[in-house]
Scaffold this motif. Sequence first.
Motif, PDB file in Angstrom:
ATOM      1  N   UNK A  47     -11.854   0.273  -4.840  1.00 17.08           N
ATOM      2  CA  UNK A  47     -12.430   1.687  -5.343  1.00 17.08           C
ATOM      3  C   UNK A  47     -13.058   2.140  -4.434  1.00 17.08           C
ATOM      4  N   UNK A  48     -12.969   3.438  -4.156  1.00 12.21           N
ATOM      5  CA  UNK A  48     -13.867   4.399  -3.232  1.00 12.21           C
ATOM      6  C   UNK A  48     -14.109   5.542  -4.002  1.00 12.21           C
ATOM      7  N   UNK A  49     -15.580   5.962  -3.684  1.00 16.80           N
ATOM      8  CA  UNK A  49     -15.825   7.402  -4.068  1.00 16.80           C
ATOM      9  C   UNK A  49     -15.682   8.328  -2.984  1.00 16.80           C
ATOM     10  N   UNK A  50     -15.098   9.635  -3.461  1.00 16.29           N
ATOM     11  CA  UNK A  50     -14.562  10.343  -2.359  1.00 16.29           C
ATOM     12  C   UNK A  50     -15.760  11.443  -2.315  1.00 16.29           C
ATOM     13  N   UNK A  51     -16.361  11.521  -0.899  1.00 15.05           N
ATOM     14  CA  UNK A  51     -17.103  12.424  -0.601  1.00 15.05           C
ATOM     15  C   UNK A  51     -16.516  13.243   0.492  1.00 15.05           C
ATOM     16  N   UNK A  52     -15.056  13.337   0.713  1.00 18.37           N
ATOM     17  CA  UNK A  52     -14.500  13.709   1.686  1.00 18.37           C
ATOM     18  C   UNK A  52     -13.403  14.994   1.244  1.00 18.37           C
ATOM     19  N   UNK A  53     -12.994  14.792   0.095  1.00 13.91           N
ATOM     20  CA  UNK A  53     -12.014  15.604  -0.775  1.00 13.91           C
ATOM     21  C   UNK A  53     -11.150  16.389   0.188  1.00 13.91           C
ATOM     22  N   UNK A  54     -10.292  15.513   0.908  1.00 15.05           N
ATOM     23  CA  UNK A  54      -9.187  15.871   1.517  1.00 15.05           C
ATOM     24  C   UNK A  54      -9.590  17.054   2.562  1.00 15.05           C
ATOM     25  N   UNK A  55     -10.954  16.824   3.280  1.00 17.18           N
ATOM     26  CA  UNK A  55     -11.782  17.937   4.086  1.00 17.18           C
ATOM     27  C   UNK A  55     -11.736  19.315   3.475  1.00 17.18           C
ATOM     28  N   UNK A  56     -11.935  19.250   2.075  1.00 17.66           N
ATOM     29  CA  UNK A  56     -11.884  20.445   1.409  1.00 17.66           C
ATOM     30  C   UNK A  56     -10.886  20.843   0.879  1.00 17.66           C
ATOM     31  N   UNK A  57      -9.902  20.342   0.940  1.00 21.00           N
ATOM     32  CA  UNK A  57      -8.626  20.791   0.072  1.00 21.00           C
ATOM     33  C   UNK A  57      -8.429  20.312  -1.573  1.00 21.00           C
ATOM     34  N   UNK A  58      -9.311  19.470  -1.608  1.00 25.14           N
ATOM     35  CA  UNK A  58      -9.246  18.797  -3.186  1.00 25.14           C
ATOM     36  C   UNK A  58     -10.681  19.243  -3.848  1.00 25.14           C
ATOM     37  N   UNK A  59     -10.926  20.607  -3.947  1.00 24.21           N
ATOM     38  CA  UNK A  59     -12.155  20.941  -4.883  1.00 24.21           C
ATOM     39  C   UNK A  59     -12.159  20.532  -6.270  1.00 24.21           C
ATOM     40  N   UNK A  60     -10.722  20.554  -6.849  1.00 22.97           N
ATOM     41  CA  UNK A  60     -10.411  20.356  -8.176  1.00 22.97           C
ATOM     42  C   UNK A  60     -10.304  18.559  -8.427  1.00 22.97           C
ATOM     43  N   UNK A  61     -10.362  17.886  -7.406  1.00 27.84           N
ATOM     44  CA  UNK A  61     -10.292  16.382  -7.507  1.00 27.84           C
ATOM     45  C   UNK A  61      -8.888  16.064  -7.321  1.00 27.84           C
ATOM     46  N   UNK A  62      -8.547  14.557  -7.081  1.00 28.24           N
ATOM     47  CA  UNK A  62      -7.076  14.109  -6.771  1.00 28.24           C
ATOM     48  C   UNK A  62      -6.416  14.266  -8.351  1.00 28.24           C
ATOM     49  N   UNK A  63      -5.200  14.671  -8.410  1.00 29.82           N
ATOM     50  CA  UNK A  63      -4.275  14.534  -9.332  1.00 29.82           C
ATOM     51  C   UNK A  63      -5.236  15.270 -10.775  1.00 29.82           C
ATOM     52  N   UNK A  64      -5.660  16.364 -10.737  1.00 33.72           N
ATOM     53  CA  UNK A  64      -6.163  16.990 -11.763  1.00 33.72           C
ATOM     54  C   UNK A  64      -5.383  16.901 -12.861  1.00 33.72           C
ATOM     55  N   UNK A  65      -5.722  16.516 -13.744  1.00 33.60           N
ATOM     56  CA  UNK A  65      -4.524  16.380 -15.105  1.00 33.60           C
ATOM     57  C   UNK A  65      -3.982  17.699 -15.536  1.00 33.60           C
ATOM     58  N   UNK A  66      -5.052  18.813 -15.593  1.00 30.82           N
ATOM     59  CA  UNK A  66      -4.194  20.100 -16.126  1.00 30.82           C
ATOM     60  C   UNK A  66      -3.221  20.778 -15.123  1.00 30.82           C
ATOM     61  N   UNK A  67      -3.573  20.517 -13.755  1.00 26.52           N
ATOM     62  CA  UNK A  67      -2.677  21.083 -12.900  1.00 26.52           C
ATOM     63  C   UNK A  67      -1.602  20.190 -12.787  1.00 26.52           C
ATOM     64  N   UNK A  68      -1.809  18.871 -12.874  1.00 28.27           N
ATOM     65  CA  UNK A  68      -0.622  17.959 -12.642  1.00 28.27           C
ATOM     66  C   UNK A  68       0.346  18.157 -13.747  1.00 28.27           C
ATOM     67  N   UNK A  69      -0.172  18.575 -15.152  1.00 22.61           N
ATOM     68  CA  UNK A  69       0.796  18.884 -16.141  1.00 22.61           C
ATOM     69  C   UNK A  69       1.672  20.204 -16.060  1.00 22.61           C
ATOM     70  N   UNK A  70       1.036  21.071 -15.342  1.00 23.00           N
ATOM     71  CA  UNK A  70       1.785  22.232 -15.135  1.00 23.00           C
ATOM     72  C   UNK A  70       2.841  22.279 -13.970  1.00 23.00           C
ATOM     73  N   UNK A  71       2.474  21.257 -13.170  1.00 22.55           N
ATOM     74  CA  UNK A  71       3.553  20.829 -11.891  1.00 22.55           C
ATOM     75  C   UNK A  71       4.565  20.161 -12.609  1.00 22.55           C
TER      76      UNK A  71
END
Length: 430
Positions: A47-71
């Motif tokens: 496991x890795x803690x992410x201090x990179x966030x997709x170069x700033x593309x993942x402000x709401x985290x990886x696989x954000x549950x609420x967004x994933x549900x809508x998708x």
Amino acid sequence: MKAIAEARTPLTVFEQMESEVRSYCRSFPVVFTKASGHMLWDRSGKAYIDFFAGAGALNYGHNNPAIKKKLIEYLQQDGLTHSLDMATEAKEVLLQTFRETILKPRGLAYKVMFPGPTGTNSVEAALKLARKATGRETVMSFTNGFHGMTIGSLAVTGNRMKRGGAGMPLTHTIAIPYDQYMGSELDTTLYIERLLEDDGSGVSLPAAMILETVQGEGGINVASIEWLQKIEAICRKHGILLIIDDVQAGCGRTGSFFSFEEAGIVPDIICLSKSIGGYGLPFALTLFKPELDIWLPGEHNGTFRGNNLAFVAATESLRYWKNDQLSRSVLAKGNIVRTRLEKLKKAYPFLQGKVRGKGLMQGLAVGAEGMAEKICAKAFERGLILETSGPKSEVMKVMPPLTITEEALTEGLDILEASIQACKEEEKEQ
């Protein structure tokens, strides 16, 4: 079985088949298989803690549950995925939500353009529009700015190595000193004003100025409120369009949705990408004042400007901005980062460190050449994804998802300190 085993060795397939231009996989040399929130896992289960966030593309985290549900719901309903710039319900809802949640509360009335899926698409559209609207060619950019890798965006980018990759002259731009580029005692707006007022300066009146309020790739350099206000005043005085590139610093990264809000300025054009897509999906917007909407139909277009999955994800992500809870959280976590980085600077003088940034876009600039990269490598070994920025990769960049817990943030900062200590001990042994 042997072929399968060979294919499963770390990075073999990538080294054999992918271009030498690949970059991040050299800093993080594992195969990632899973991600959630502020965490990633590699194929071995580490496991890795992410201090990179997709170069700033993942402000709401990886696989954000609420967004994933809508998708998932949207896909199961056979919603359109690709639509160019045709009218779709997903785009309609996004535009309405963006107007009601972001623009109206801030007293803004920008027109919204879908220029293509990436940040450099947004910047190219902004530059093109500024030149079209003013009839002028030159664009003023700033030292250490980064605006993209296509030719127009690259022309207003400061990094010498990246500019060299163009293989051709990068014209119709002029680089001018960013805030404090010449030291804290010199106000660079005085230099800019002098260039514009003096008929002998050799500088033609530009169509626009383009800048980041916090320079991400350039080394986490922060423009002061006063400097930004003076830049806006210069632009208004001389009829120059002000373009704010909020691709990385926007969408809450510095605390407010737009990074320039604290300064009270109103740019003529705003470039958004990265986390405007909500889920890490390719998406960009170019916002501009209504009087600048002089495009002819189809005059600027792109096949992938109708990414409806990104529209759905972006709409759901805007729910975070219906109140100020996330903004306050970012500022509180930013204070945690600032306090810790200042302590590290004092505790490890061999770093020759300087703390930079704001919100959850901060960094520790290291004076010892090559040391920042060594520390980031040690951090990765310990389970922290941390990248460098700056013209000499001298800044360790702390940029986690905005939704990271305070506990995980502290744990990541602990790993950073342990990595600094490890490098210090190695220095002693040499």
